[in-house]
Design a protein around this motif. Structure first.
Motif, PDB file in Angstrom:
ATOM      1  N   ASN B 367      13.631   3.289  19.772  1.00  0.00           N
ATOM      2  CA  ASN B 367      13.513   4.548  20.491  1.00  0.00           C
ATOM      3  C   ASN B 367      14.658   5.508  20.231  1.00  0.00           C
ATOM      4  N   HIS B 368      15.768   5.016  19.646  1.00  0.00           N
ATOM      5  CA  HIS B 368      16.833   5.972  19.362  1.00  0.00           C
ATOM      6  C   HIS B 368      16.793   6.467  17.920  1.00  0.00           C
ATOM      7  N   ALA B 369      15.775   6.079  17.167  1.00  0.00           N
ATOM      8  CA  ALA B 369      15.564   6.662  15.838  1.00  0.00           C
ATOM      9  C   ALA B 369      14.656   7.874  15.979  1.00  0.00           C
ATOM     10  N   LYS B 370      14.809   8.809  15.045  1.00  0.00           N
ATOM     11  CA  LYS B 370      13.965  10.003  15.057  1.00  0.00           C
ATOM     12  C   LYS B 370      12.634   9.660  14.402  1.00  0.00           C
ATOM     13  N   ALA B 371      11.806   8.969  15.158  1.00  0.00           N
ATOM     14  CA  ALA B 371      10.506   8.560  14.624  1.00  0.00           C
ATOM     15  C   ALA B 371       9.561   8.336  15.786  1.00  0.00           C
ATOM     16  N   THR B 372       8.269   8.383  15.485  1.00  0.00           N
ATOM     17  CA  THR B 372       7.266   8.127  16.515  1.00  0.00           C
ATOM     18  C   THR B 372       6.230   7.161  15.962  1.00  0.00           C
ATOM     19  N   GLN B 373       5.286   6.787  16.813  1.00  0.00           N
ATOM     20  CA  GLN B 373       4.203   5.902  16.379  1.00  0.00           C
ATOM     21  C   GLN B 373       3.430   6.520  15.219  1.00  0.00           C
ATOM     22  N   ASN B 374       3.271   7.825  15.238  1.00  0.00           N
ATOM     23  CA  ASN B 374       2.558   8.484  14.137  1.00  0.00           C
ATOM     24  C   ASN B 374       3.223   8.177  12.799  1.00  0.00           C
ATOM     25  N   ASP B 375       4.539   8.159  12.788  1.00  0.00           N
ATOM     26  CA  ASP B 375       5.255   7.946  11.525  1.00  0.00           C
ATOM     27  C   ASP B 375       5.013   6.552  10.966  1.00  0.00           C
ATOM     28  N   ILE B 376       4.959   5.546  11.850  1.00  0.00           N
ATOM     29  CA  ILE B 376       4.753   4.217  11.284  1.00  0.00           C
ATOM     30  C   ILE B 376       3.279   3.960  10.979  1.00  0.00           C
ATOM     31  N   GLU B 377       2.400   4.687  11.651  1.00  0.00           N
ATOM     32  CA  GLU B 377       0.989   4.628  11.228  1.00  0.00           C
ATOM     33  C   GLU B 377       0.868   5.197   9.813  1.00  0.00           C
ATOM     34  N   ASN B 378       1.552   6.315   9.566  1.00  0.00           N
ATOM     35  CA  ASN B 378       1.568   6.877   8.204  1.00  0.00           C
ATOM     36  C   ASN B 378       2.082   5.836   7.211  1.00  0.00           C
ATOM     37  N   LEU B 379       3.218   5.235   7.546  1.00  0.00           N
ATOM     38  CA  LEU B 379       3.832   4.267   6.637  1.00  0.00           C
ATOM     39  C   LEU B 379       2.885   3.100   6.366  1.00  0.00           C
ATOM     40  N   ALA B 380       2.182   2.667   7.401  1.00  0.00           N
ATOM     41  CA  ALA B 380       1.255   1.539   7.220  1.00  0.00           C
ATOM     42  C   ALA B 380       0.133   1.905   6.244  1.00  0.00           C
ATOM     43  N   VAL B 381      -0.354   3.136   6.330  1.00  0.00           N
ATOM     44  CA  VAL B 381      -1.415   3.561   5.398  1.00  0.00           C
ATOM     45  C   VAL B 381      -0.865   3.586   3.963  1.00  0.00           C
ATOM     46  N   LEU B 382       0.341   4.143   3.809  1.00  0.00           N
ATOM     47  CA  LEU B 382       0.952   4.203   2.476  1.00  0.00           C
ATOM     48  C   LEU B 382       1.126   2.793   1.916  1.00  0.00           C
ATOM     49  N   LEU B 383       1.656   1.903   2.744  1.00  0.00           N
ATOM     50  CA  LEU B 383       1.931   0.542   2.277  1.00  0.00           C
ATOM     51  C   LEU B 383       0.646  -0.226   1.987  1.00  0.00           C
ATOM     52  N   THR B 384      -0.384   0.039   2.752  1.00  0.00           N
ATOM     53  CA  THR B 384      -1.663  -0.635   2.477  1.00  0.00           C
ATOM     54  C   THR B 384      -2.180  -0.186   1.116  1.00  0.00           C
ATOM     55  N   SER B 385      -2.023   1.100   0.819  1.00  0.00           N
ATOM     56  CA  SER B 385      -2.406   1.588  -0.514  1.00  0.00           C
ATOM     57  C   SER B 385      -1.567   0.917  -1.592  1.00  0.00           C
ATOM     58  N   ALA B 386      -0.331   0.566  -1.242  1.00  0.00           N
ATOM     59  CA  ALA B 386       0.569  -0.074  -2.207  1.00  0.00           C
ATOM     60  C   ALA B 386       0.259  -1.561  -2.366  1.00  0.00           C
ATOM     61  N   GLY B 387      -0.701  -2.075  -1.575  1.00  0.00           N
ATOM     62  CA  GLY B 387      -1.070  -3.488  -1.703  1.00  0.00           C
ATOM     63  C   GLY B 387      -0.222  -4.420  -0.861  1.00  0.00           C
ATOM     64  N   CYS B 388       0.325  -3.905   0.216  1.00  0.00           N
ATOM     65  CA  CYS B 388       1.142  -4.726   1.117  1.00  0.00           C
ATOM     66  C   CYS B 388       0.318  -5.918   1.630  1.00  0.00           C
ATOM     67  N   ASN B 389       0.945  -7.110   1.660  1.00  0.00           N
ATOM     68  CA  ASN B 389       0.195  -8.308   2.054  1.00  0.00           C
ATOM     69  C   ASN B 389      -0.135  -8.352   3.540  1.00  0.00           C
ATOM     70  N   TYR B 390       0.792  -7.909   4.394  1.00  0.00           N
ATOM     71  CA  TYR B 390       0.531  -8.007   5.835  1.00  0.00           C
ATOM     72  C   TYR B 390       1.446  -7.097   6.637  1.00  0.00           C
ATOM     73  N   PHE B 391       1.004  -6.837   7.861  1.00  0.00           N
ATOM     74  CA  PHE B 391       1.819  -6.124   8.847  1.00  0.00           C
ATOM     75  C   PHE B 391       1.906  -6.965  10.117  1.00  0.00           C
ATOM     76  N   MET B 392       2.736  -6.500  11.041  1.00  0.00           N
ATOM     77  CA  MET B 392       2.805  -7.147  12.347  1.00  0.00           C
ATOM     78  C   MET B 392       1.632  -6.665  13.196  1.00  0.00           C
ATOM     79  N   GLY B 393       1.203  -7.524  14.114  1.00  0.00           N
ATOM     80  CA  GLY B 393       0.211  -7.122  15.096  1.00  0.00           C
ATOM     81  C   GLY B 393       0.766  -7.378  16.486  1.00  0.00           C
ATOM     82  N   VAL B 394       0.887  -6.303  17.264  1.00  0.00           N
ATOM     83  CA  VAL B 394       1.456  -6.361  18.607  1.00  0.00           C
ATOM     84  C   VAL B 394       0.545  -5.523  19.501  1.00  0.00           C
ATOM     85  N   PRO B 395       0.334  -5.900  20.762  1.00  0.00           N
ATOM     86  CA  PRO B 395      -0.579  -5.114  21.601  1.00  0.00           C
ATOM     87  C   PRO B 395      -0.164  -3.649  21.666  1.00  0.00           C
TER      88      PRO B 395
END
Lengths: 317, 455
Positions: B367-395
């Protein structure tokens, strides 16, 4: 492509668009034209959106799964964890309510981090203000080292205003949550002060440090020379808990002392943590124990076999 | 040695290879905090120009920490295949970048070359890459591994079910496991970060997760992300360990701050092979993250990208099932905002893949980084395109124990449905057999933790 061709294409596109506008829906049923666009229609005037607070436990704990196999079982599962389970889904995406609640919970953390400690709270307890070598909030986040050092002006002011060599010096720091100070100081501070007085322990002149990290108590004590320095400081906000306060303390802090030589009582908040009144009493007890053993942190642990109410020190402060 | 270029008429000279590498790094607050970052944008690009001409042998011969002083350097160098190294040692870093991108360079060729790399080479080429280079380059390399199931196959995306709880409540953790399973999360691992690192607590959670896996015949592995010595003790006492976990740093001193060394990791790996209940042959799980060496004052004056690359080389020694960077966890004094977190996430994933590691990413922020949930959703899409094997799943992405936010159970399902990917094959078959998934999509029954109360 020459200019005529381009104009021809533009014209064709415009004609096509006009056709579409004229027939907005597939069904050719006559559509009522909007009667008022000034926002003054009776219908608009009758529109009322007046929401209850979605951050109350009742709303938070609501099940979002539309047709759960076992509603009672799902409620039981939800009751076992603060994790956001049972929120349901819209296709693979979260439902609107739970997404907005998440954003609200993140929003309050941002307001806490970038907020300011209220002057009237500091005035209430007669705290004067000094600043670390950090210039602004961005630098505070980027340079933890500067948040551990006082400016020469700060040291001079402390020198002028403060009683030297008390048994206990209390300082207050904004840390990563202004809300932690605003919400908890009015309750915790009097308890600590009265508790020390009642125990006959001398307390120095308290003050407030802007842009403070925990380690600033080392620098503070080069001027004060107290036996114990306590800093009440705002913790890094967690989602939905933006006002948690920590009380870090050390036996004769000075240059080179680290978290390993400190004790801490953390997660002090009325929002699902240790309430500040109770925490104040714990702080006094811990101070007494440190004074008695003339040690804090790991060394105190070694000297006393019993467990202190301690949590792993946070590395972000 | 002379490392110099002119840029816009001005001369830029670099004192050594470590300095050159640091100044060629993309902007990171950690490098600035360490006082080794480029002073200006043009100096940064000047460093990249010089780095592009540097031959790989110069990087091989100048590790960030000397071979004699650091056991991580020794691991890195001792595992270099000299035949392959001799084929590539005269390439420049710029040539290596283009070679990776070329259509004639096959995934097999990259996997082979990776055995001739040192960490400094991997980091160096990463510094010359744009974000899309990193995505494209990583997408060429698929790395598969097998423990109880198979991770990393093309067309799949796995999700670690991360059911953490602030007091390690067995019931609370089990409830979140059910929730995640009902969304298709848990094929990479059911992996818990415990609050309490004590043996009793760790063994209790190993037993519970193993029971859930047995009861529902789930083709996956369990893991308790306690200190490696606690997991070793648990194995000795017969606890059901599916995978063995440890956080890694890129220097001996950094690993000391985690309380581990190469000898201990060797021993843990041997024990995993002997005692894990899973089929293997890949039994290890590692987490890394840029900046951990600097925070332990164990960076030896090197930039955080170089130190991170060294972690992957160390991980490779143990043929892991999965490795992920916890990219935004460390805080803004190392990665300041979403731009830096995004860049670091893409870099780490690329470096791991280039090294031949089955790489996932914990795309996250505090929470003290200049980032939001939107930013890591973006990153997840980019990484999935890059063939990332897995992400974390948290409620809903809110980890109530670690107090940070990462990707959610919903995100795993969304990324699969968005980009036409499937869970790991064994796990997908299991989901289908329960009626929770059909043709790669969640069914009506999915997303309901109470489904798992039937048994």
């Amino acid at each position: 492509m020459d200019q005529n061709q381009i104009e021809a294409i533009v014209q064709a596109v415009l004609t096509e668009l006009k056709k579409k506008e004229a027939a907005p829906s597939a069904a050719p049923a006559p559509v009522q034209p909007p009667t008022a666009i000034s926002g003054q229609s009776a219908k608009t005037n009758a529109l009322i959106i007046d929401l209850p607070d979605p951050t109350t436990p009742e709303v938070r704990n609501a099940v979002g799964v539309e047709h759960p196999m076992d509603m009672e079982g799902l409620l039981n599962l939800k009751s076992t964890t603060p994790a956001r389970i049972g929120s349901g889904r819209a296709g693979p995406r979260p439902r609107t309510q739970s997404w907005l609640l998440f954003q609200a919970d993140h929003g309050v953390t941002q307001d806490a981090i970038y907020g300011e400690v209220k002057q009237e709270i500091l005035d209430q307890f007669g705290l004067f203000t000094v600043q670390t070598q950090v210039k602004d909030k961005a630098e505070y986040l980027l340079r933890p080292d500067l948040g551990r050092l006082l400016t020469p002006e700060a040291k001079m002011l402390i020198e002028q205003k403060c009683v030297k060599k008390p048994q206990v010096q209390i300082v207050v720091g904004d840390g990563l949550s202004a809300a932690a100070i605003n919400n908890n100081l009015p309750q915790i501070f009097p308890v600590i002060k009265q508790g020390l007085e009642a125990s006959g322990i001398s307390m120095g002149t308290p003050f407030f440090i802007k842009f403070a990290r925990v380690g600033v108590i080392n620098d503070v004590n080069t001027v004060i020379g107290a036996d114990v320095v306590v800093i009440l400081i705002g913790e890094r906000p967690g989602l939905g808990v933006a006002d948690a306060l920590s009380a870090y303390m050390g036996w004769r802090p000075g240059p080179g002392k680290t978290d390993a030589q400190r004790d801490v009582i953390c997660m002090i908040t009325n929002n699902g943590g240790l309430n500040p009144l109770e925490a104040g009493a714990f702080v006094v007890e811990l101070i007494k124990k440190i004074l008695k053993n003339q040690a804090s942190g790991v060394e105190l642990k070694l000297k006393t076999s019993e467990e202190t109410p301690e949590h792993p020190p946070s590395d972000v402060l | 040695m002379l490392l110099r270029t002119k840029l816009f008429g001005k001369t830029y000279e670099f004192g050594g290879i470590k300095e050159l590498l640091a100044k060629a790094n993309e902007e990171k607050s950690g490098d600035r905090q360490a006082g080794i970052a480029a002073a200006s944008m043009t100096e940064r690009v000047a460093a990249k120009f010089v780095l592009a001409e540097l031959p790989l042998w110069a990087l091989y011969e100048n590790p960030a920490v000397p071979y004699e002083e650091d056991e991580v350097t020794r691991v890195i160098h001792d595992q270099v295949n000299l035949t392959i190294y001799n084929e590539i040692k005269d390439w420049t870093v710029g040539e290596l970048r283009e070679w990776i991108m070329k259509d004639t360079t096959t995934p097999q060729m990259i996997r082979r070359a990776s055995n001739g790399f040192t960490a400094e080479m991997v980091a160096a080429v990463t510094k010359l890459m744009s974000n899309m280079d990193l995505i494209y380059g990583a997408s060429k390399v698929r790395v598969t591994a097998h423990c109880a199931n198979t991770i990393g196959l093309p067309g799949t995306l796995a999700s670690r079910n991360q059911p953490n709880h602030p007091t390690d409540s067995v019931e609370g953790i089990r409830a979140t496991i059910y929730e995640g399973l009902s969304y298709g999360s848990g094929d990479s691992v059911i992996g818990i970060n415990p609050v309490d690192d004590s043996l009793g607590s760790v063994m209790r959670l190993l037993d519970m997760t193993y029971d859930v896996i047995q009861k529902w015949e789930i083709p996956t592995q369990n893991c308790l992300l306690a200190h490696v010595t606690t997991q070793m003790d648990a194995m000795k006492r017969g606890a059901p360990v599916g995978m063995v976990f440890q956080s890694l740093a890129g220097s001996q001193k950094g690993n000391e701050s985690f309380g581990v060394d190469v000898g201990m990791l060797d021993e843990a790996y041997e024990m995993a092979k002997k005692y894990a209940w899973t089929a293997g042959p890949n039994y290890m799980y590692f987490e890394t993250g840029q900046g951990s060496e600097l925070s332990a004052d164990a960076h030896h004056g090197a930039d955080q990208l170089v130190m991170e690359a060294r972690c992957y080389s160390l991980a490779k020694r143990y043929h892991p099932f999965q490795v992920n960077t916890v990219v935004g966890f460390i805080g803004p004094e190392y990665l300041y905002d979403s731009v830096q977190i995004t860049r670091a996430g893409l870099e780490d994933h690329f470096m791991g893949k280039l090294y031949g590691i089955p790489m996932g990413v914990d795309a996250c922020y505090t929470n003290h980084a200049k980032a939001t949930q939107n930013d890591i959703e973006n990153l997840a899409v980019l990484l999935t395109s890059a063939g990332c094997n897995y992400f974390m799943g948290v409620p809903l992405g809110d980890d109530v124990m670690l107090s940070y936010q990462c990707t959610s159970f919903h995100d795993a399902a969304s990324l699969r449905q968005l980009l036409g990917l499937r869970p790991l094959p064994e796990f997908e078959a299991w989901m289908e057999s329960l009626g929770l998934m059909k043709d790669g999509k969640l069914t009506e029954k999915a997303g309901d933790a109470s489904f798992f109360l039937q048994k």
